[in-house]
Design a protein around this motif. Structure first.
Motif, PDB file in Angstrom:
ATOM      1  N   THR A   1      40.608  26.783 -19.174  1.00  0.00           N
ATOM      2  CA  THR A   1      40.811  27.702 -18.050  1.00  0.00           C
ATOM      3  C   THR A   1      40.656  26.924 -16.694  1.00  0.00           C
ATOM      4  OG1 THR A   1      39.716  29.539 -19.393  1.00  0.00           O
ATOM      5  CG2 THR A   1      39.661  29.610 -16.887  1.00  0.00           C
TER       6      THR A   1
ATOM      7  N   GLY B   1      33.978  26.229 -20.580  1.00  0.00           N
ATOM      8  CA  GLY B   1      33.491  25.888 -21.871  1.00  0.00           C
ATOM      9  C   GLY B   1      34.347  24.857 -22.618  1.00  0.00           C
ATOM     10  N   THR B   2      35.587  25.057 -23.138  1.00  0.00           N
ATOM     11  CA  THR B   2      36.328  23.744 -23.348  1.00  0.00           C
ATOM     12  C   THR B   2      36.942  23.089 -22.445  1.00  0.00           C
ATOM     13  OG1 THR B   2      38.357  25.466 -24.157  1.00  0.00           O
ATOM     14  CG2 THR B   2      36.537  24.969 -25.738  1.00  0.00           C
ATOM     15  N   GLY B   3      37.357  23.871 -21.276  1.00  0.00           N
ATOM     16  CA  GLY B   3      38.046  23.394 -20.037  1.00  0.00           C
ATOM     17  C   GLY B   3      39.495  23.660 -19.907  1.00  0.00           C
TER      18      GLY B   3
ATOM     19  N   ASN C   1      39.642  35.494 -19.406  1.00  0.00           N
ATOM     20  CA  ASN C   1      40.349  34.587 -19.471  1.00  0.00           C
ATOM     21  C   ASN C   1      41.191  34.259 -20.873  1.00  0.00           C
ATOM     22  OD1 ASN C   1      38.162  33.929 -20.824  1.00  0.00           O
ATOM     23  ND2 ASN C   1      37.933  31.609 -20.155  1.00  0.00           N
ATOM     24  N   LYS C   2      40.582  34.786 -22.000  1.00  0.00           N
ATOM     25  CA  LYS C   2      41.094  34.786 -23.285  1.00  0.00           C
ATOM     26  C   LYS C   2      42.692  35.454 -23.369  1.00  0.00           C
ATOM     27  CE  LYS C   2      37.619  32.628 -24.682  1.00  0.00           C
ATOM     28  NZ  LYS C   2      36.821  32.547 -23.583  1.00  0.00           N
TER      29      LYS C   2
ATOM     30  N   ASN D   1      33.939  34.776 -27.988  1.00  0.00           N
ATOM     31  CA  ASN D   1      34.764  35.524 -27.263  1.00  0.00           C
ATOM     32  C   ASN D   1      36.183  35.479 -27.647  1.00  0.00           C
ATOM     33  OD1 ASN D   1      32.369  36.845 -25.792  1.00  0.00           O
ATOM     34  ND2 ASN D   1      32.880  35.119 -24.500  1.00  0.00           N
TER      35      ASN D   1
ATOM     36  N   THR E   1      35.468  35.461 -15.848  1.00  0.00           N
ATOM     37  CA  THR E   1      36.209  35.464 -16.917  1.00  0.00           C
ATOM     38  C   THR E   1      36.019  36.310 -18.223  1.00  0.00           C
ATOM     39  OG1 THR E   1      34.570  33.589 -17.346  1.00  0.00           O
ATOM     40  CG2 THR E   1      36.827  32.867 -16.683  1.00  0.00           C
ATOM     41  N   GLY E   2      35.039  37.215 -17.966  1.00  0.00           N
ATOM     42  CA  GLY E   2      34.974  38.259 -18.974  1.00  0.00           C
ATOM     43  C   GLY E   2      33.817  37.969 -19.761  1.00  0.00           C
TER      44      GLY E   2
ATOM     45  N   TYR F   1      28.262  32.376 -19.989  1.00  0.00           N
ATOM     46  CA  TYR F   1      29.206  31.600 -19.207  1.00  0.00           C
ATOM     47  C   TYR F   1      29.116  32.325 -17.659  1.00  0.00           C
ATOM     48  CZ  TYR F   1      31.851  30.242 -23.379  1.00  0.00           C
ATOM     49  OH  TYR F   1      32.368  29.486 -24.434  1.00  0.00           O
TER      50      TYR F   1
ATOM     51  N   LYS G   1      44.565  32.970 -22.155  1.00  0.00           N
ATOM     52  CA  LYS G   1      45.008  31.579 -22.929  1.00  0.00           C
ATOM     53  C   LYS G   1      45.648  31.768 -24.317  1.00  0.00           C
ATOM     54  CE  LYS G   1      41.280  28.825 -23.460  1.00  0.00           C
ATOM     55  NZ  LYS G   1      39.860  28.155 -23.357  1.00  0.00           N
TER      56      LYS G   1
HETATM   57  C1  LIG Z   1      35.908  31.270 -23.406  1.00  0.00           C
HETATM   58  C2  LIG Z   1      35.065  31.629 -21.922  1.00  0.00           C
HETATM   59  C3  LIG Z   1      35.123  30.685 -20.933  1.00  0.00           C
HETATM   60  C4  LIG Z   1      35.604  29.273 -21.031  1.00  0.00           C
HETATM   61  O1  LIG Z   1      36.762  28.986 -21.242  1.00  0.00           O
HETATM   62  P1  LIG Z   1      37.286  27.605 -21.335  1.00  0.00           P
HETATM   63  O2  LIG Z   1      38.781  27.552 -21.318  1.00  0.00           O
HETATM   64  O3  LIG Z   1      36.960  27.326 -22.706  1.00  0.00           O
HETATM   65  O4  LIG Z   1      36.818  26.731 -20.416  1.00  0.00           O
HETATM   66  C5  LIG Z   1      34.519  31.061 -19.710  1.00  0.00           C
HETATM   67  N1  LIG Z   1      33.898  32.329 -19.513  1.00  0.00           N
HETATM   68  C6  LIG Z   1      34.041  33.101 -20.517  1.00  0.00           C
HETATM   69  C7  LIG Z   1      33.367  34.576 -20.455  1.00  0.00           C
HETATM   70  C8  LIG Z   1      34.588  33.002 -21.924  1.00  0.00           C
HETATM   71  O5  LIG Z   1      34.904  33.902 -22.831  1.00  0.00           O
END
Ligand SMILES: *Cc1c(COP(=O)(O)O)cnc(C)c1O
Length: 293
Positions: free
Chosen positions: A177, A173-175, A37-38, A66, A280-281, A252, A41
């Motif tokens: 994604t 995590g922070t929401g 997801n990074k 991450n 999300t990796g 995660y 983002k």
């Molecule tokens: C950062 C991360 C998330 C969380 O994503 P948010 O957009 O912060 O909710 C989920 N899974 C992985 C593997 C991440 O690195």
């Protein structure tokens, strides 16, 4: 910028012994360093930094972030200098862990701050002071979540994804994604988030980003809180990886998958439900049991 480095990702069906279909979208494969997801983002944040003429990026994260690792790599790749404000002043005197050593190798300048100071990272006064200290830096918030990140995360879902699935799952995590997924989802779909953190404050945070209501989130599988683990989680991850050959990490995706398998076992979904799981990796952050204290 990011388009040309994206690699194609696999859709992998899980054989879970139910009448549901569960398909994993392997975003962990999109890029070895700008993981999961990074990638989505960061893409519009870097484009915006470039458009505004910035040559330096500043962002925030914990020692296993991450987001820090991905930002450091992307900055180097696209010719930016980078600064990471890292939570935990005590880390200054310790040997760097894998995430931070990698970030530093990619040229990120690490700046350790106390936990109290780090907590202020979204306060206007703190940000104003930071801006004075780093006037030439484009700021990306913790975890990379802002409107540009959400715009990028909407692209995680393709037109086929909107058509072919009833439920979309992801770790939270922070929401940022999940908000992108909610915004991109079709009306007939439900988005189900598995929080890596304890508490329902995230619920309210997400409601600030989206007015859609076709989503739910649970913190039942957070194992006590962010980056906390239990023996049951490691056991689950081990047997899941052995059976399905999909790597997970414990912050995660391990918790999400453990939660998903559990809610499937509890017959939470109607028969024939087609579930798309977003991987999300985050595999760079793999820590050993001992690392975590
Ligand atoms: C950062 C991360 C998330 C969380 O994503 P948010 O957009 O912060 O909710 C989920 N899974 C992985 C593997 C991440 O690195």
């Amino acid at each position: 910028m990011f388009e040309r480095i994206a690699q194609s990702v696999a859709y992998q069906k899980l054989n879970l012994d139910t009448d549901l279909t569960v398909t994993v979208k392997r975003l962990d494969q999109i890029h070895p360093q700008i993981s999961g997801n990074k990638f989505f983002k960061l893409k519009y944040n870097f484009a915006e930094a470039k458009r505004q003429g910035f040559h330096k990026i500043l962002t925030f994260g914990g020692a296993y972030s991450n987001h820090i690792a991905a930002t450091a790599y992307a900055a180097q790749l696209f010719g930016f200098e980078s600064v990471g404000i890292i939570r935990g002043e005590e880390l200054k005197v310790k040997a760097l862990n894998h995430t931070l050593a990698t970030a530093q190798q990619f040229g990120m300048q690490l700046h350790f701050v106390s936990r109290e100071q780090y907590r202020q990272k979204d306060q206007p006064e703190y940000l104003a002071a930071l801006k004075l200290h780093y006037p030439e830096h484009y700021l990306i918030p913790e975890g990379g979540t802002n409107t540009l990140a959400i715009q990028g995360c909407k692209e995680i879902l393709t037109a086929e994804d909107r058509q072919n699935y009833d439920v979309i799952c992801c770790a939270v995590g922070t929401g940022g994604t999940i908000t992108g997924l909610i915004e991109a989802s079709a009306d007939h779909q439900t988005v189900l988030g598995f929080s890596a953190l304890k508490g329902d404050f995230l619920q309210r945070e997400i409601q600030q980003w989206t007015t859609k209501t076709n989503w739910t989130m649970t913190d039942t599988y957070c194992c006590g809180g962010y980056a906390k683990t239990t023996p049951a989680l490691f056991q689950f991850m081990q047997s899941f990886e052995a059976e399905h050959h999909i790597p997970l990490e414990q912050v995660y995706t391990g918790k999400m998958m453990m939660g998903l398998v559990d809610v499937i076992r509890q017959n939470h979904f109607p028969a024939q439900t087609r579930i798309l799981v977003i991987h999300t990796g985050g595999l760079q952050g793999q820590m050993t049991n001992q690392d975590q204290s």
